[in-house]
Write a protein that holds these residues in place. Sequence first.
Motif, PDB file in Angstrom:
ATOM      1  N   LEU A 122       0.839  -1.204   0.000  1.00 52.51           N
ATOM      2  CA  LEU A 122       0.000   0.000   0.000  1.00 52.51           C
ATOM      3  C   LEU A 122       0.869   1.247   0.000  1.00 52.51           C
ATOM      4  N   LEU A 123       1.901   1.241   0.825  1.00 52.42           N
ATOM      5  CA  LEU A 123       2.789   2.399   0.900  1.00 52.42           C
ATOM      6  C   LEU A 123       3.392   2.726  -0.459  1.00 52.42           C
ATOM      7  N   SER A 124       3.984   1.746  -1.102  1.00 51.40           N
ATOM      8  CA  SER A 124       4.658   2.011  -2.377  1.00 51.40           C
ATOM      9  C   SER A 124       3.672   2.435  -3.456  1.00 51.40           C
ATOM     10  N   ARG A 125       2.504   1.815  -3.465  1.00 51.13           N
ATOM     11  CA  ARG A 125       1.495   2.188  -4.470  1.00 51.13           C
ATOM     12  C   ARG A 125       0.955   3.590  -4.196  1.00 51.13           C
ATOM     13  N   ALA A 126       0.767   3.924  -2.925  1.00 47.12           N
ATOM     14  CA  ALA A 126       0.257   5.253  -2.583  1.00 47.12           C
ATOM     15  C   ALA A 126       1.260   6.341  -2.945  1.00 47.12           C
ATOM     16  N   ILE A 127       2.536   6.077  -2.692  1.00 47.84           N
ATOM     17  CA  ILE A 127       3.565   7.056  -3.045  1.00 47.84           C
ATOM     18  C   ILE A 127       3.602   7.259  -4.557  1.00 47.84           C
ATOM     19  N   ALA A 128       3.525   6.165  -5.292  1.00 42.73           N
ATOM     20  CA  ALA A 128       3.562   6.256  -6.760  1.00 42.73           C
ATOM     21  C   ALA A 128       2.365   7.015  -7.307  1.00 42.73           C
ATOM     22  N   ALA A 129       1.209   6.881  -6.654  1.00 36.43           N
ATOM     23  CA  ALA A 129      -0.021   7.502  -7.163  1.00 36.43           C
ATOM     24  C   ALA A 129      -0.199   8.939  -6.702  1.00 36.43           C
ATOM     25  N   SER A 130       0.543   9.365  -5.674  1.00 34.72           N
ATOM     26  CA  SER A 130       0.352  10.698  -5.097  1.00 34.72           C
ATOM     27  C   SER A 130       1.221  11.738  -5.788  1.00 34.72           C
ATOM     28  N   ASP A 131       0.804  12.986  -5.695  1.00 32.39           N
ATOM     29  CA  ASP A 131       1.576  14.112  -6.217  1.00 32.39           C
ATOM     30  C   ASP A 131       2.898  14.190  -5.454  1.00 32.39           C
ATOM     31  N   PRO A 132       4.038  14.163  -6.129  1.00 34.73           N
ATOM     32  CA  PRO A 132       5.322  14.223  -5.422  1.00 34.73           C
ATOM     33  C   PRO A 132       5.530  15.515  -4.652  1.00 34.73           C
ATOM     34  N   ASN A 133       4.761  16.534  -4.971  1.00 34.58           N
ATOM     35  CA  ASN A 133       4.844  17.802  -4.247  1.00 34.58           C
ATOM     36  C   ASN A 133       3.845  17.882  -3.096  1.00 34.58           C
ATOM     37  N   GLY A 134       3.100  16.797  -2.880  1.00 34.30           N
ATOM     38  CA  GLY A 134       2.141  16.761  -1.785  1.00 34.30           C
ATOM     39  C   GLY A 134       2.799  16.278  -0.508  1.00 34.30           C
TER      40      GLY A 134
END
Length: 306
Positions: free
Chosen positions: A172-184
Amino acid sequence: MSIAIMRQALTGVSGVPVTAYDGNGEVEPRVTAKVYDRVAVAGIHNIVAAGNTGEFYALTPEEIRRVHEAAISGVDSKAPVTAAIGRSLHEAIRMAKDAAAIGATAVMSHQPVDPFAAPASQIDYFRNLAEASPLPLVAYVRADGFSVDDMVRLAGHGNIVGIKFATTDLMLLSRAIAASDPNGALFVCGLAESWAPSFTAAGARGFTSGLVNVAPRLSLAVHAALAKGDFAGARAIVNKLEPFERMRTKFRNGANVTVVKEAVTYSGLDVGPVRVPGLPRLDQKDREELFALLRGWQETGDAFTL
């Protein structure tokens, strides 16, 4: 400005100091401030006041305010102070506004402990709190059951600067990071040094620590190794501190804060026992094992001494 400061601080070590009690079991602000002072002097990047290692749920709202004040006094601008808040949404909003008034840099919301909390509604709790908070918010996620969409919605709020991710669901962590705005919001390892290498490999930045109360040099060494991609070096340090962290997991984490407080007292600051329902004190066998470990760390200059 606070958002930028906190984004940088969260990439480091977020230390969670203990709360000291006097002989009557009341919060002792002078000793508590000393605990915060030496953690700050050690160079810890972000200091969390009244987090779980500070026994948040054993404190009244008035005592939480006293801990926040002691933290700000002890840290004395040497690092950002993130004031832990929580409980009902209305109480958490009041705590956030109070923390801003006394000079905190940010706030960290403990995850709601309501047994009937729904995952999407917990995200609403964090977002509503972030909307009302005058300070940047770190959301503390401890439960399972969240989806990638939940995490993306959490990370996407403009006033949520970080997510303290404290479950072992690395997928979940890795998928959430990949899907989230890197500036968020930044995803931070919320399971301390032992899990920091795995979380870093999954894309998290920084980690939380209770070890900083006792041996901040070891915590900072783990961070320095991970910052340069030296996973083997980080694991070697984690292996060194593993007996301490394993001892904290006894009684389904009931001894978590107990081990830290006994170690802090051994190093010269009497912080009193843990409040129930945590384990107040270690038994003699565990105490002797802990003190032997600490003596070894003190001999190498890794732990605080008298």
